[in-house]
Design a protein around this motif. Structure first.
Motif, short mmCIF file in Angstrom:
data_model
loop_
_atom_site.label_atom_id
_atom_site.label_comp_id
_atom_site.label_asym_id
_atom_site.label_seq_id
_atom_site.Cartn_x
_atom_site.Cartn_y
_atom_site.Cartn_z
N ASP A 8 0.80 -1.22 0.00
CA ASP A 8 0.00 0.00 0.00
C ASP A 8 0.84 1.28 0.00
O ASP A 8 0.28 2.38 0.07
N ASP A 22 5.23 7.93 0.10
CA ASP A 22 5.60 7.13 1.27
C ASP A 22 7.05 6.66 1.18
O ASP A 22 7.80 6.71 2.16
N THR A 56 2.82 4.44 -1.21
CA THR A 56 2.77 5.31 -2.38
C THR A 56 4.17 5.85 -2.68
O THR A 56 5.12 5.65 -1.90
N ASP A 57 4.29 6.56 -3.80
CA ASP A 57 5.58 7.17 -4.12
C ASP A 57 6.01 8.14 -3.03
O ASP A 57 7.19 8.20 -2.67
#
Length: 243
Positions: A32, A37, A34-35
């Motif tokens: 889960d 993150d 993201t970029d």
């Protein structure tokens, strides 16, 4: 590849099942992200989460080199040099979350395949992480991978903490650190939630440090500030980061 596909001889390797469980948990935790993150800071100073994820992928490949050494007798340390290791991590750290996940999964698969192919006749062959390091038998490679997975999963700072570590893993980690802390500072670590005792440095010297095994383990590898621990001297010894 899952554990059911591993051979009978490989399943007998110490901590192999625990390593596969930790790997599955870690890969699932990446799903889960993201970029944004993966470009955010990890708990390791100077490293983003992308650095940590890339390091774990290259660690899997490095351990494959050790397995090749054990199988063939051709000396291959984990990395060509410390500089190359650092350069590879830096080069991969800025990738997208998708690309990092693909690399993490592929490298984990290569490692499990290599473990699966380790011949029982070669399990006791000695290998070493780097030139000059103490050698250890190839059968212990899954334990080294387990440690990397558990510690760096926590380093990501995405909700998995040392409190989630199984008690048995804390024992493994604290024991593995002992020879690397042989030069001191001297101290006795005592788990308050079990019977574990670990002598670091010279016996009889230094304070006794007490706390939960997970808190002791996190602090012993140079993470955190020692919260939850007590020292018989009233002060915790100063520790550098381990690996």
């Amino acid at each position: 590849m899952d554990i059911e596909q591993s051979s009978r001889q490989s399943i007998a390797l110490p901590n192999l099942v625990e390593m596969v469980t930790a790997s599955t948990r870690y890969l699932g935790a990446l799903s889960d992200l993201t970029d944004d993150d993966v470009r955010a800071p990890s708990l390791l100073p100077g490293w983003t989460r992308g650095h940590v994820i890339t390091h774990l992928a290259r660690n899997a490949d490095g351990l494959c080199r050790l397995l090749h050494w054990a199988e063939t007798g051709e000396v291959q340390f984990m990395y060509d040099s410390a500089e190359q290791r650092d350069a590879d991590i830096e080069a991969g750290a800025g990738r997208s979350a998708h690309d990092l996940r693909v690399d993490a999964s592929a490298s984990a698969g290569r490692f499990l395949q290599a473990i699966n192919e380790l011949d029982v006749r070669h399990e006791d062959n000695p290998v070493a992480r780097r030139p000059g390091d103490a050698s250890f038998p190839a059968r212990e490679i899954p334990t080294h991978r387990l440690v990397e997975l558990q510690v760096h999963h926590a380093d990501l700072g995405i909700g998995y903490t040392p409190e989630h570590w199984p008690a048995g893993f804390c024992d493994v980690l604290l024991s593995l650190v002992v020879p690397d802390r042989a030069a001191g500072p001297s101290m006795l670590l005592r788990a308050t939630d079990g019977a574990g005792l670990w002598q670091y440095g010279e016996a009889g010297d230094g304070p006794t440090v007490e706390g939960r095994a997970c808190d002791l383990a996190w602090w012993a590898i140079g993470r955190g500030d020692g919260s939850g621990l007590t020292s018989s001297s009233g002060e915790l010894p100063a520790l550098s980061r381990w690996r």
